[in-house]
Design a protein around this motif. Structure first.
Motif, PDB file in Angstrom:
ATOM      1  N   VAL A  63     -57.654  26.836-100.833  1.00 15.27           N
ATOM      2  CA  VAL A  63     -56.847  27.270-101.979  1.00 15.27           C
ATOM      3  C   VAL A  63     -56.639  28.779-101.915  1.00 15.27           C
ATOM      4  O   VAL A  63     -55.518  29.278-102.094  1.00 15.27           O
ATOM      5  N   ASP A  64     -57.716  29.529-101.640  1.00 19.28           N
ATOM      6  CA  ASP A  64     -57.585  30.987-101.522  1.00 19.28           C
ATOM      7  C   ASP A  64     -56.719  31.368-100.331  1.00 19.28           C
ATOM      8  O   ASP A  64     -55.906  32.294-100.412  1.00 19.28           O
ATOM      9  N   ALA A  65     -56.888  30.655 -99.220  1.00 22.15           N
ATOM     10  CA  ALA A  65     -56.077  30.941 -98.029  1.00 22.15           C
ATOM     11  C   ALA A  65     -54.603  30.726 -98.331  1.00 22.15           C
ATOM     12  O   ALA A  65     -53.744  31.542 -97.977  1.00 22.15           O
ATOM     13  N   ARG A  66     -54.310  29.643 -99.025  1.00 24.81           N
ATOM     14  CA  ARG A  66     -52.911  29.336 -99.344  1.00 24.81           C
ATOM     15  C   ARG A  66     -52.324  30.362-100.317  1.00 24.81           C
ATOM     16  O   ARG A  66     -51.146  30.705-100.224  1.00 24.81           O
ATOM     17  N   LYS A  67     -53.150  30.867-101.241  1.00 24.46           N
ATOM     18  CA  LYS A  67     -52.671  31.913-102.153  1.00 24.46           C
ATOM     19  C   LYS A  67     -52.247  33.154-101.380  1.00 24.46           C
ATOM     20  O   LYS A  67     -51.228  33.766-101.697  1.00 24.46           O
ATOM     21  N   VAL A  68     -53.046  33.532-100.384  1.00 27.24           N
ATOM     22  CA  VAL A  68     -52.694  34.702 -99.558  1.00 27.24           C
ATOM     23  C   VAL A  68     -51.369  34.438 -98.860  1.00 27.24           C
ATOM     24  O   VAL A  68     -50.472  35.286 -98.870  1.00 27.24           O
ATOM     25  N   LEU A  69     -51.221  33.259 -98.255  1.00 31.04           N
ATOM     26  CA  LEU A  69     -49.983  32.922 -97.549  1.00 31.04           C
ATOM     27  C   LEU A  69     -48.788  32.910 -98.501  1.00 31.04           C
ATOM     28  O   LEU A  69     -47.734  33.469 -98.185  1.00 31.04           O
ATOM     29  N   HIS A  80     -48.684  31.510 -90.548  1.00 38.29           N
ATOM     30  CA  HIS A  80     -48.486  30.075 -90.784  1.00 38.29           C
ATOM     31  C   HIS A  80     -49.382  29.252 -89.852  1.00 38.29           C
ATOM     32  O   HIS A  80     -49.959  28.246 -90.272  1.00 38.29           O
ATOM     33  N   ASN A  81     -49.500  29.661 -88.610  1.00 39.72           N
ATOM     34  CA  ASN A  81     -50.370  28.950 -87.676  1.00 39.72           C
ATOM     35  C   ASN A  81     -51.824  28.976 -88.144  1.00 39.72           C
ATOM     36  O   ASN A  81     -52.546  27.983 -88.015  1.00 39.72           O
ATOM     37  N   ALA A  82     -52.257  30.114 -88.680  1.00 41.02           N
ATOM     38  CA  ALA A  82     -53.633  30.215 -89.172  1.00 41.02           C
ATOM     39  C   ALA A  82     -53.865  29.212 -90.301  1.00 41.02           C
ATOM     40  O   ALA A  82     -54.914  28.560 -90.364  1.00 41.02           O
ATOM     41  N   MET A  83     -52.883  29.076 -91.186  1.00 45.40           N
ATOM     42  CA  MET A  83     -53.021  28.146 -92.303  1.00 45.40           C
ATOM     43  C   MET A  83     -52.954  26.706 -91.820  1.00 45.40           C
ATOM     44  O   MET A  83     -53.738  25.854 -92.266  1.00 45.40           O
ATOM     45  N   ILE A  84     -52.039  26.407 -90.906  1.00 44.49           N
ATOM     46  CA  ILE A  84     -51.944  25.053 -90.353  1.00 44.49           C
ATOM     47  C   ILE A  84     -53.235  24.690 -89.634  1.00 44.49           C
ATOM     48  O   ILE A  84     -53.754  23.577 -89.779  1.00 44.49           O
ATOM     49  N   GLU A  85     -53.789  25.618 -88.887  1.00 41.43           N
ATOM     50  CA  GLU A  85     -55.054  25.374 -88.192  1.00 41.43           C
ATOM     51  C   GLU A  85     -56.184  25.157 -89.205  1.00 41.43           C
ATOM     52  O   GLU A  85     -57.072  24.330 -88.988  1.00 41.43           O
ATOM     53  N   GLY A  86     -56.147  25.893 -90.311  1.00 38.39           N
ATOM     54  CA  GLY A  86     -57.146  25.688 -91.369  1.00 38.39           C
ATOM     55  C   GLY A  86     -57.056  24.297 -91.965  1.00 38.39           C
ATOM     56  O   GLY A  86     -58.081  23.635 -92.179  1.00 38.39           O
ATOM     57  N   TYR A  87     -55.838  23.852 -92.229  1.00 38.41           N
ATOM     58  CA  TYR A  87     -55.676  22.479 -92.707  1.00 38.41           C
ATOM     59  C   TYR A  87     -56.174  21.488 -91.661  1.00 38.41           C
ATOM     60  O   TYR A  87     -56.821  20.487 -91.992  1.00 38.41           O
ATOM     61  N   PRO A 112     -41.596  28.116 -84.990  1.00 43.50           N
ATOM     62  CA  PRO A 112     -42.889  27.552 -84.597  1.00 43.50           C
ATOM     63  C   PRO A 112     -43.186  27.841 -83.132  1.00 43.50           C
ATOM     64  O   PRO A 112     -42.303  27.785 -82.279  1.00 43.50           O
ATOM     65  N   SER A 113     -44.425  28.170 -82.872  1.00 43.80           N
ATOM     66  CA  SER A 113     -44.847  28.467 -81.510  1.00 43.80           C
ATOM     67  C   SER A 113     -45.530  27.241 -80.909  1.00 43.80           C
ATOM     68  O   SER A 113     -45.755  26.230 -81.587  1.00 43.80           O
ATOM     69  N   LEU A 114     -45.891  27.354 -79.658  1.00 47.66           N
ATOM     70  CA  LEU A 114     -46.608  26.273 -78.999  1.00 47.66           C
ATOM     71  C   LEU A 114     -47.908  25.976 -79.742  1.00 47.66           C
ATOM     72  O   LEU A 114     -48.287  24.811 -79.905  1.00 47.66           O
ATOM     73  N   LEU A 115     -48.596  27.009 -80.225  1.00 45.24           N
ATOM     74  CA  LEU A 115     -49.838  26.809 -80.966  1.00 45.24           C
ATOM     75  C   LEU A 115     -49.615  25.993 -82.239  1.00 45.24           C
ATOM     76  O   LEU A 115     -50.471  25.190 -82.625  1.00 45.24           O
ATOM     77  N   THR A 116     -48.478  26.167 -82.890  1.00 47.97           N
ATOM     78  CA  THR A 116     -48.156  25.385 -84.078  1.00 47.97           C
ATOM     79  C   THR A 116     -48.188  23.898 -83.743  1.00 47.97           C
ATOM     80  O   THR A 116     -48.825  23.101 -84.433  1.00 47.97           O
ATOM     81  N   TYR A 117     -47.526  23.546 -82.653  1.00 49.23           N
ATOM     82  CA  TYR A 117     -47.441  22.141 -82.258  1.00 49.23           C
ATOM     83  C   TYR A 117     -48.780  21.622 -81.739  1.00 49.23           C
ATOM     84  O   TYR A 117     -49.132  20.463 -81.986  1.00 49.23           O
ATOM     85  N   VAL A 118     -49.523  22.448 -81.046  1.00 49.91           N
ATOM     86  CA  VAL A 118     -50.841  22.035 -80.545  1.00 49.91           C
ATOM     87  C   VAL A 118     -51.760  21.706 -81.724  1.00 49.91           C
ATOM     88  O   VAL A 118     -52.481  20.704 -81.702  1.00 49.91           O
ATOM     89  N   SER A 119     -51.723  22.536 -82.776  1.00 56.79           N
ATOM     90  CA  SER A 119     -52.541  22.271 -83.963  1.00 56.79           C
ATOM     91  C   SER A 119     -52.149  20.958 -84.613  1.00 56.79           C
ATOM     92  O   SER A 119     -53.007  20.155 -84.992  1.00 56.79           O
ATOM     93  N   LEU A 120     -50.846  20.721 -84.741  1.00 63.70           N
ATOM     94  CA  LEU A 120     -50.378  19.477 -85.368  1.00 63.70           C
ATOM     95  C   LEU A 120     -50.706  18.255 -84.508  1.00 63.70           C
ATOM     96  O   LEU A 120     -51.100  17.212 -85.034  1.00 63.70           O
TER      97      LEU A 120
END
Length: 148
Positions: A63-69, A80-87, A112-120
């Motif tokens: 919740v705090d992470a999302r507030k920062v974003l 965005h990648n940091a938040m997606i990785e957190g989820y 979106p970067s390659l890391l975005t897709y790797v996380s998903l």
């Protein structure tokens, strides 16, 4: 150091926040966050914002992470990648996908970067969501020409 009158810069705060996340030192991380607000580092430094998101995610405070974003004015793929990785770390597939969708709708969108897709992909695989994994892979293939 601060009691000696020394001011921490963005680099120092980013390093301390990274350490707080690795050690899951939530309370210390919140104190550093408060300092960054007082020192006006949150508004001016993308690395500090991303370090805050990462720290809160690693401390299981999504919740705090999302507030920062959500309070960010300038959108970056790294944040965005940091938040997606957190989820992903917390097995929250739907939240990660919703953020990915929001990310693609922003104007201008952070690409979106390659890391975005790797996380998903990692998250969908861990949840045995085969059809979703296929869709993500297909989108990666479609966008592969942008990365090369």
């Amino acid at each position: 150091m601060n009691s000696l009158g020394w001011m921490f810069d963005a680099f120092t705060c980013t390093s301390v926040l990274t350490s707080c996340g690795s050690a899951e030192a939530f309370q210390l991380g919140r104190q550093v966050h408060a300092y960054t607000i007082k020192a006006n580092l949150v508004e001016s430094d993308e690395f500090v914002k991303t370090a805050l998101i990462d720290m809160y995610c690693k401390c299981d405070s999504l919740v705090d992470a999302r507030k920062v974003l959500d309070n960010m004015i300038d959108f970056s793929v790294v944040s965005h990648n940091a938040m997606i990785e957190g989820y992903s770390r917390n097995q929250q597939l739907y939240e990660a996908l919703e953020l990915f969708h929001e990310m693609r709708l922003k104007i201008p969108p952070p690409t979106p970067s390659l890391l975005t897709y790797v996380s998903l992909l990692g998250l969908s695989a861990s949840l045995f969501a085969l059809e979703l994994s296929k869709q993500i892979h297909g989108l990666m293939l479609k966008l592969a020409s942008l990365w090369s």
